[in-house]
Design a protein around this motif. Structure first.
Motif, PDB file in Angstrom:
ATOM      1  N   GLU A 141       0.826  -1.204   0.000  1.00 17.99           N
ATOM      2  CA  GLU A 141       0.000   0.000   0.000  1.00 17.99           C
ATOM      3  C   GLU A 141       0.865   1.261   0.000  1.00 17.99           C
ATOM      4  OE1 GLU A 141      -3.133   2.554  -0.134  1.00 17.99           O
ATOM      5  OE2 GLU A 141      -3.103   0.407  -0.550  1.00 17.99           O
ATOM      6  N   ASN A 195       1.055   3.920  -3.066  1.00 17.72           N
ATOM      7  CA  ASN A 195       0.752   5.330  -2.839  1.00 17.72           C
ATOM      8  C   ASN A 195       1.911   6.221  -3.258  1.00 17.72           C
ATOM      9  OD1 ASN A 195      -1.778   4.747  -1.856  1.00 17.72           O
ATOM     10  ND2 ASN A 195      -1.247   5.084   0.284  1.00 17.72           N
ATOM     11  N   SER A 208     -11.720   1.566  -5.199  1.00 19.56           N
ATOM     12  CA  SER A 208     -10.408   1.910  -4.659  1.00 19.56           C
ATOM     13  C   SER A 208     -10.634   2.650  -3.345  1.00 19.56           C
ATOM     14  CB  SER A 208      -9.622   2.776  -5.648  1.00 19.56           C
ATOM     15  OG  SER A 208     -10.276   4.024  -5.816  1.00 19.56           O
ATOM     16  N   GLY A 216      -7.073   1.280   0.964  1.00 23.81           N
ATOM     17  CA  GLY A 216      -5.717   1.104   1.480  1.00 23.81           C
ATOM     18  C   GLY A 216      -5.469   1.752   2.822  1.00 23.81           C
TER      19      GLY A 216
END
Length: 125
Positions: free
Chosen positions: A38, A42, A91, A94
């Motif tokens: 994650e 990112n 989405s 995360g």
């Protein structure tokens, strides 16, 4: 390392090998790989492909520390308001996942960017 699919796979593999070698439980190894993934994703989203990243994974008595350093001092992870159990979300899960696995994760500005630091406690993964 630079952010690339090949280096991403290598980082996950090294994380697994190091943590298993340190006697970390398989569930916590999986959680550490998930958090690293994650953070890595990112960073690539914020900074672009092939950005220089520094990943650190450390097993301690408290649990597993996962740290990722990227060069962007201005973009920070932001929550999209998505819940982990939202069946419609495509989405945005995360950061809620990181909140669950590593509550209290933190961002520190550094002279050359920022570092996101997470502690995954034993018995949580």
């Amino acid at each position: 390392m630079s952010a690339s699919p090949r280096n991403f796979r290598a980082a996950r593999g090294l994380t697994e090998a190091m943590l298993i070698g340190a006697g970390v439980t398989p569930d916590l190894v999986d959680s550490a790989q998930l958090v690293l993934s994650e953070l890595y994703g990112n960073a690539v989203h914020a900074c672009g492909d092939y950005v220089p990243l520094v990943a650190e994974v450390e097993s301690t008595a408290a649990g597993v520390w996962v740290r990722l350093h990227d060069p962007d001092r201005h973009r920070f992870p932001h929550r999209a308001g998505v819940r982990l159990d939202d069946p419609e979300a495509e989405s945005g899960r995360g950061l809620p996942l990181m909140d669950f696995l590593a509550p209290g994760w933190d961002i520190t500005l550094t002279p050359v960017g920022k570092q996101i630091c997470c502690l995954l406690r034993h018995g949580r993964g």
